[in-house]
Design a protein around this motif. Structure first.
Motif, short mmCIF file in Angstrom:
data_model
loop_
_atom_site.label_atom_id
_atom_site.label_comp_id
_atom_site.label_asym_id
_atom_site.label_seq_id
_atom_site.Cartn_x
_atom_site.Cartn_y
_atom_site.Cartn_z
N GLU A 84 0.83 -1.20 0.00
CA GLU A 84 0.00 0.00 0.00
C GLU A 84 0.87 1.26 0.00
O GLU A 84 0.52 2.26 -0.65
CB GLU A 84 -0.94 -0.02 1.22
CG GLU A 84 -1.97 -1.13 1.18
CD GLU A 84 -2.93 -1.06 2.36
OE1 GLU A 84 -2.84 -0.06 3.12
OE2 GLU A 84 -3.76 -1.97 2.51
N GLU A 87 2.15 1.81 -3.52
CA GLU A 87 1.07 2.28 -4.37
C GLU A 87 0.76 3.75 -4.13
O GLU A 87 0.60 4.54 -5.07
CB GLU A 87 -0.20 1.45 -4.12
CG GLU A 87 -0.27 0.15 -4.88
CD GLU A 87 -1.64 -0.46 -4.81
OE1 GLU A 87 -2.41 -0.31 -5.78
OE2 GLU A 87 -1.96 -1.08 -3.77
N ILE A 98 -6.49 6.24 -5.86
CA ILE A 98 -6.71 4.83 -5.51
C ILE A 98 -7.99 4.72 -4.70
O ILE A 98 -8.16 5.38 -3.67
CB ILE A 98 -5.53 4.27 -4.72
CG1 ILE A 98 -4.25 4.33 -5.58
CG2 ILE A 98 -5.81 2.83 -4.29
CD1 ILE A 98 -3.03 3.80 -4.88
N GLN A 100 -10.96 2.70 -2.46
CA GLN A 100 -10.86 1.90 -1.24
C GLN A 100 -10.54 0.46 -1.59
O GLN A 100 -11.13 -0.14 -2.49
CB GLN A 100 -12.18 1.95 -0.46
CG GLN A 100 -12.13 1.19 0.86
CD GLN A 100 -13.45 1.28 1.60
OE1 GLN A 100 -14.39 1.92 1.13
NE2 GLN A 100 -13.51 0.65 2.75
N ARG A 101 -9.57 -0.11 -0.90
CA ARG A 101 -9.15 -1.49 -1.16
C ARG A 101 -10.03 -2.45 -0.36
O ARG A 101 -10.24 -2.26 0.82
CB ARG A 101 -7.68 -1.69 -0.79
CG ARG A 101 -6.73 -0.73 -1.52
CD ARG A 101 -5.31 -0.97 -1.05
NE ARG A 101 -4.36 -0.10 -1.72
CZ ARG A 101 -3.95 1.09 -1.24
NH1 ARG A 101 -4.45 1.53 -0.09
NH2 ARG A 101 -3.07 1.81 -1.90
N THR A 103 -9.52 -6.01 -0.76
CA THR A 103 -8.88 -7.33 -0.81
C THR A 103 -8.72 -7.90 0.60
O THR A 103 -8.23 -7.22 1.51
CB THR A 103 -7.51 -7.24 -1.49
OG1 THR A 103 -7.67 -6.61 -2.77
CG2 THR A 103 -6.92 -8.62 -1.70
N GLU A 132 -5.05 -8.16 -7.43
CA GLU A 132 -6.05 -8.05 -6.36
C GLU A 132 -7.34 -7.48 -6.95
O GLU A 132 -7.46 -6.26 -7.17
CB GLU A 132 -5.51 -7.16 -5.24
CG GLU A 132 -4.27 -7.74 -4.55
CD GLU A 132 -3.76 -6.87 -3.43
OE1 GLU A 132 -4.34 -5.77 -3.21
OE2 GLU A 132 -2.78 -7.26 -2.76
N VAL A 139 -11.93 -0.40 -10.53
CA VAL A 139 -10.71 0.27 -10.11
C VAL A 139 -10.15 1.02 -11.31
O VAL A 139 -9.96 0.43 -12.39
CB VAL A 139 -9.66 -0.75 -9.59
CG1 VAL A 139 -8.36 -0.05 -9.24
CG2 VAL A 139 -10.21 -1.49 -8.38
N ARG A 142 -4.33 0.71 -10.34
CA ARG A 142 -3.62 0.16 -9.19
C ARG A 142 -2.24 -0.28 -9.66
O ARG A 142 -2.06 -0.76 -10.79
CB ARG A 142 -4.36 -1.03 -8.57
CG ARG A 142 -5.56 -0.64 -7.75
CD ARG A 142 -5.93 -1.73 -6.76
NE ARG A 142 -4.90 -1.90 -5.74
CZ ARG A 142 -4.99 -2.78 -4.74
NH1 ARG A 142 -6.08 -3.55 -4.63
NH2 ARG A 142 -4.03 -2.90 -3.85
#
Length: 639
Positions: A84, A87, A98, A100-101, A103, A132, A139, A142
């Protein structure tokens, strides 16, 4: 001496214990290796929002050489996802946002997936990837990883791009394809030899869903993010990234594979398929009607002439095919080989018909990778009883005694050439490091199917024929002890060479157009789904080959040549030789294939396919010819 004997016995016991330990250890090792592989993602799973979606990488290779494939990670792709922090840092530099993740787990890359036998047979080597992706979460950008590609890595990518390499990925059972890179389209640069080479480090995934099931998948590359890797002498820093776009698709899950066929095959060729099959059907009707009218008229005249002769004039007036009534049922030389060839041909005909029937009922389907090839292997083993039965039955009717030899020859007549070709092409694939080389587990599986299923069923069929089949040949005429001399002075158009050409060319012309699409499917990236048309084409091929052989057989008997057994088989099988000759034309003029690896697979397995057609059509043509000969000689009065 007793001590020496005791020493030898102890040594033998020790050796046996070591072998037993190895045999017990082998399943454990194989099982441990199998368990270490990742469980495949089940197709059709109903996903919840934000569920992890596993993108599976499979293989890479030249687009024009579909058999020349390699592991996806044979090229220096990312094997770990960026953190993270990495990234966020790159996103700030690139002015990217980016989302919200969601995964839930980190995926370790390059772990092998469990595969079906059919997938291994076609060269699939599925592995995990670090992408991911979560269900329903689009997305924009990423970072996958940031790599500094050294000269060796750049050269590998550059060579792959110059050879037009593509990659293959999967989402559940939905394949996706894309190109690794591209070369400069500037004509002036290409003429000067200074064309540029670009790598595509960004992938955009389009994933469609219907009712929380994934029904479509496609991947594209971003030309705006391409990286120039023309100069490979210095390291280049490359940012591999990806984006995901989810959309609601109207396609039903059960019809998810039809879009591949529609987009790649049917719109441009469906009408041509029907035109080709109609053309072949009209040709068959005309040819059948033509041969039937001629043969019936000629045979009617022959029957009338022979029936009107009285006994006193019989000896003076006999001529043509009636003259050799005492020799026509003289059994051929090499009876063992002949009967084994007929039995193997019958087995392959049944395998083909059953396979096409199962494909029509969707039991064997292109939706399951490798099921077509795996179905052929399993059906060949299961229907081996037909080959053993028909070969031993014919051999017994010919008065043969060495029926065990016939069984052994029937069981090996087709598998031995297949084994010889496989050993060559698999060795070439191993030398090139290609995924086309079968893994040990697949080789063991196929070997066990043959040893424990195909061979015993062939023996069983032979035993059933020996004990229960009718041993009488039921020839309508008696065979003389001394063979009649065969005339040697015949016109060129009645010679063996001309008849062989006619026997192979006419049936081949009935399937020529359809054969092109079959080749494009077998040795290309098109998906063949028209199994109904293929079944009809196969039946037409059997009919045309048999009718042509019967017509040529009549002319052979009319010139008093009674050696028709092998001739009818060879005339029927000549279409297989024409198919093999066409394969050379297709390779050089209709495909872009090249290289020793692709050439070995193409010509090696085309040899096996052509041999299979030779055996099938030869067997069918001989059995039609046998019925014809028995019929005409049973209708006339012979001494």
């Amino acid at each position: 001496r007793p001590s020496t004997t005791l020493f030898i016995n102890n040594k033998q016991q020790t050796t046996m214990k070591i072998l037993q330990s190895l045999l017990l250890l082998l399943p454990v090792v194989v099982d441990a290796k199998w368990r270490s592989r990742v469980q495949r993602a089940k197709a059709g799973k109903v996903h919840e929002e934000h569920d992890d979606i596993h993108l599976v990488v499979n293989k890479v290779g030249p687009f024009n050489n579909p058999t020349e494939t390699y592991r996806y990670y044979s090229l220096p792709f990312c094997q770990a996802h960026a953190t993270e922090e990495e990234e966020d840092a790159i996103a700030e530099q690139e002015n990217e946002m980016i989302m919200q993740r969601h995964t839930k787990e980190k995926r370790e890359a390059a772990l092998r997936h469990k595969q079906r036998m059919g997938e291994s047979l076609i060269g699939d080597r599925r592995e995990t990837s670090p992408y991911e992706v979560t269900f329903g979460d689009s997305v924009d950008w990423r970072l996958l990883c940031k790599e500094t590609l050294q000269t060796k890595d750049l050269e590998a990518f550059k060579t792959a791009i110059h050879n037009n390499w593509f990659f293959e990925m999967f989402v559940e059972d939905l394949p996706m394809w894309g190109y690794i890179g591209d070369q400069s389209d500037d004509l002036l640069d290409e003429m000067e030899g200074s064309g540029k080479t670009f790598l595509f480090p960004h992938l955009h995934f389009y994933l469609g869903y219907n009712g929380n099931r994934i029904v479509s998948a496609k991947v594209t590359t971003d030309m705006d993010r391409r990286v120039d890797i023309t100069e490979t002498s210095k390291p280049i820093e490359v940012q591999f990234s990806y984006s995901v776009e989810w959309f609601e698709d109207e396609l039903e899950w059960k019809d998810r594979m039809t879009r591949y066929a529609d987009s790649r095959f049917l719109p441009s060729s469906f009408e041509i398929h029907w035109l080709s099959i109609i053309n072949s059907f009209v040709l068959v009707l005309l040819l059948t009607a033509f041969l039937t009218i001629i043969l019936l008229r000629v045979l009617k005249n022959d029957f009338s002439r022979y029936m009107e002769l009285d006994d006193e004039a019989m000896d003076e007036e006999e001529s043509g095919w009636k003259l050799i009534h005492g020799d026509v049922f003289r059994f051929p030389q090499n009876m063992t080989l002949f009967c084994a060839a007929v039995g193997t041909g019958n087995q392959l005909i049944c395998v083909t018909l059953c396979h096409l029937g199962l494909a029509l009922t969707s039991i064997i389907t292109t939706n399951r990778r490798g099921s077509i090839l795996a179905g052929i292997v399993v059906l060949y083993c299961l229907l081996s009883v037909i080959g053993g039965y028909s070969s031993v039955k014919l051999y017994r009717q010919m008065g043969g005694k060495l029926w065990v030899r016939v069984i052994l020859l029937t069981a090996t007549l087709f598998p031995v050439p297949v084994l010889a070709v496989f050993m060559w092409v698999n060795s070439v694939a191993l030398a090139h490091g290609s995924t086309s080389a079968l893994p040990v587990t697949a080789i063991l599986t196929v070997s066990c199917l043959y040893v424990f299923l195909a061979f015993p069923l062939t023996v069983l069929g032979g035993i059933l024929a020996k004990n229960y089949a009718d041993p009488e040949f039921h020839a309508p005429t008696r065979t003389t002890k001394v063979a009649r001399e065969i005339p040697t002075e015949i016109p060129w158009y009645r010679g063996r060479t001309f008849q062989v050409v006619i026997a192979g060319f006419l049936p081949f012309s009935a399937i020529y157009i359809e054969l092109h699409y079959i080749f494009a499917s077998m040795w290309g990236h098109q998906i063949y789904t028209l199994f109904g048309i293929l079944l009809l084409a196969f039946l037409l091929l059997l009919i045309v080959a048999s009718f042509i052989t019967v017509a040529l057989l009549y002319f052979q008997l009319a010139r008093e040549d009674h050696r028709w057994w092998w001739t009818s088989y060879l005339n029927g099988g000549m279409t297989g030789i024409f198919i093999y000759a066409y394969s050379f034309y297709y390779y050089s003029h209709r495909s872009g294939m090249s290289g020793i690896l692709q050439g070995s697979f193409y010509f090696g397995y085309m040899t096996i396919i052509s041999l299979g057609f030779f055996l099938m059509l030869g067997s069918a043509a001989f059995q039609f010819s046998l019925m014809f000969v028995k019929y005409i000689y049973s209708r006339v009065k012979c001494d």
